[in-house]
Design a protein around this motif. Structure first.
Motif, short mmCIF file in Angstrom:
data_model
loop_
_atom_site.label_atom_id
_atom_site.label_comp_id
_atom_site.label_asym_id
_atom_site.label_seq_id
_atom_site.Cartn_x
_atom_site.Cartn_y
_atom_site.Cartn_z
N HIS A 191 22.61 43.15 34.16
CA HIS A 191 22.25 42.24 33.06
C HIS A 191 21.74 43.05 31.87
CE1 HIS A 191 20.38 38.95 30.83
NE2 HIS A 191 21.13 38.14 31.56
N THR A 201 25.50 46.10 25.51
CA THR A 201 24.40 45.27 26.01
C THR A 201 24.15 44.07 25.10
OG1 THR A 201 22.79 46.71 24.88
CG2 THR A 201 23.29 47.20 27.18
N THR A 238 21.74 51.22 32.71
CA THR A 238 22.46 49.95 32.77
C THR A 238 23.96 50.13 32.55
OG1 THR A 238 21.89 49.59 30.43
CG2 THR A 238 20.50 48.52 32.07
N ASP A 241 28.42 38.66 28.73
CA ASP A 241 27.08 39.12 28.37
C ASP A 241 26.99 40.62 28.17
OD1 ASP A 241 25.89 36.58 28.36
OD2 ASP A 241 25.77 36.59 30.55
N ARG A 242 28.08 41.32 28.39
CA ARG A 242 28.15 42.77 28.13
C ARG A 242 29.26 43.03 27.11
NH1 ARG A 242 25.16 46.25 31.59
NH2 ARG A 242 25.90 47.67 30.00
N SER A 244 19.51 42.55 29.74
CA SER A 244 18.08 42.50 29.47
C SER A 244 17.35 43.74 29.97
CB SER A 244 17.45 41.25 30.11
OG SER A 244 17.59 41.27 31.51
N TYR A 245 17.98 44.50 30.88
CA TYR A 245 17.36 45.72 31.40
C TYR A 245 17.65 46.95 30.56
CZ TYR A 245 16.76 42.84 35.58
OH TYR A 245 16.42 41.84 36.45
N TYR A 246 18.37 46.78 29.46
CA TYR A 246 18.77 47.91 28.61
C TYR A 246 17.58 48.70 28.09
CZ TYR A 246 20.66 50.21 24.39
OH TYR A 246 21.00 51.10 23.41
#
Length: 338
Positions: free
Chosen positions: A75, A122, A89, A50-51, A77-79
């Motif tokens: 995660h 991300t 992140t 996921d990264r 999604s916090y980017y």
């Protein structure tokens, strides 16, 4: 041992190395996929699909090799893409890939607001495959995934990554194929942000590189230029130092950089090709709690996209064009000092 003989001693391949898939369940990393790889001979590392198929935790015979930020495995999604939000992140780890259409310091380029170091790290991979299997007498641990950075009316780049380790060897082989799958010219910038940390990195460590030319980024780096390959104990208020090395290489473009620590008896070597990645950016940060050496093969000198465009040295990929980057990370034993 031969394969048939070896298999008589084990009930499961995991006894002698392999891969394990899992999902994190807590904090900033909740719901992020992980693939743990065990070489069976001391090297262990974690791939984050996921990264962007980057690599976080990495150790050798129980000794940590990398620097992890206070964020840890976060995660995507916090980017936060604006300005320096990328740092919120940033995991660190063995590999954080920067790019693909921009990297470097935040800037506005042709009306587009570009944050620090790009979006790549991300973006979740798709078509993630574990292709690990026996090939003749070798067990090949092979993980593959596809990452696409693109948008409608914009640039479209695809990176296909394959990460390989042969069971019994302490080596990570990274092969990236980058393709412009759109129909217009696209900027292409990539930097392999490898982050080495304690205990491999301490005041007893030494950087071994064969640089043909080394340029400090600013006045703080210029002060540290005479000892760019030496390291101090953690310091308060340390001003980070960044150097750009143009590496010497073989006729085929092969070159390497090694961080060795004789107190531990461990060396980590990053091998790459200057025909693909002509620069090595070195990030030296000796701060308390932020103690890290970044060794970063790159196709650009570390300047942002606007600077490269203004100097007419911005790399591009034509529609349909593809390039391949090959890197290796090799962990080896060296003689210990008493």
């Amino acid at each position: 041992m031969k394969r048939n003989e070896l298999q008589q001693y084990i009930g499961n391949q995991a006894q002698i190395g392999g891969s394990r898939h899992c999902v994190l369940t807590d904090g900033w990393g909740r719901n992020i996929r992980c693939i743990d790889v065990n070489s069976g001979s001391g090297l262990q590392y974690t791939i984050l699909p996921d990264r962007g198929m980057d690599i976080s935790l990495t150790s050798f015979r129980g000794t940590n090799l990398v620097y992890l930020t206070c964020n840890g495995e976060t995660h995507p999604s916090y980017y936060e893409p604006e300005n320096f939000g990328w740092l919120r992140t940033f995991t660190g780890g063995l590999l954080t890939t920067c790019g693909l259409t921009y990297l470097g310091s935040p800037v506005t380029d042709e009306g587009e607001e570009l944050g620090l170091h790009g979006r790549y790290s991300t973006i979740p991979a798709r078509q993630v495959s574990d292709l690990s299997q026996w090939v003749d007498e070798e067990y090949i641990i092979k993980i593959r995934g596809t990452i696409e950075e693109g948008r409608i009316f914009g640039h479209k780049l695809r990176l296909e990554r394959e990460i390989t380790t042969i069971q019994g060897q302490n080596k990570i082989i990274i092969r990236d194929k980058i393709t412009n799958f759109g129909y217009k010219l696209s900027p292409y910038m990539i930097l392999y942000h490898m982050n080495l940390g304690y205990p491999l990195l301490d005041e007893d460590a030494e950087l071994i590189i064969d640089s043909g030319q080394t340029a400090p980024r600013n006045a703080a780096a210029e002060v540290g230029l005479p000892e760019f390959n030496k390291f101090d104990k953690p310091q308060a208020s340390y001003p980070e130092q960044v150097f750009c090395h143009i590496m010497k290489a073989s006729r085929n473009g092969e070159t390497a950089a090694t961080l060795q620590n004789h107190k531990l008896g461990i060396a980590l070597t990053i091998k790459f090709n200057t025909h693909q990645l002509p620069y090595l950016i070195q990030w030296k940060m000796m701060g308390k709690g932020e103690y890290v050496l970044g060794l970063e093969p790159s196709n650009v000198s570390g300047k942002n996209r606007k600077e490269l465009r203004n100097e007419d040295i911005l790399p591009y990929l034509q529609p349909g064009e593809c390039v391949t980057n090959n890197l290796e990370v090799v962990i080896s034993d060296i003689k210990k000092k008493k």
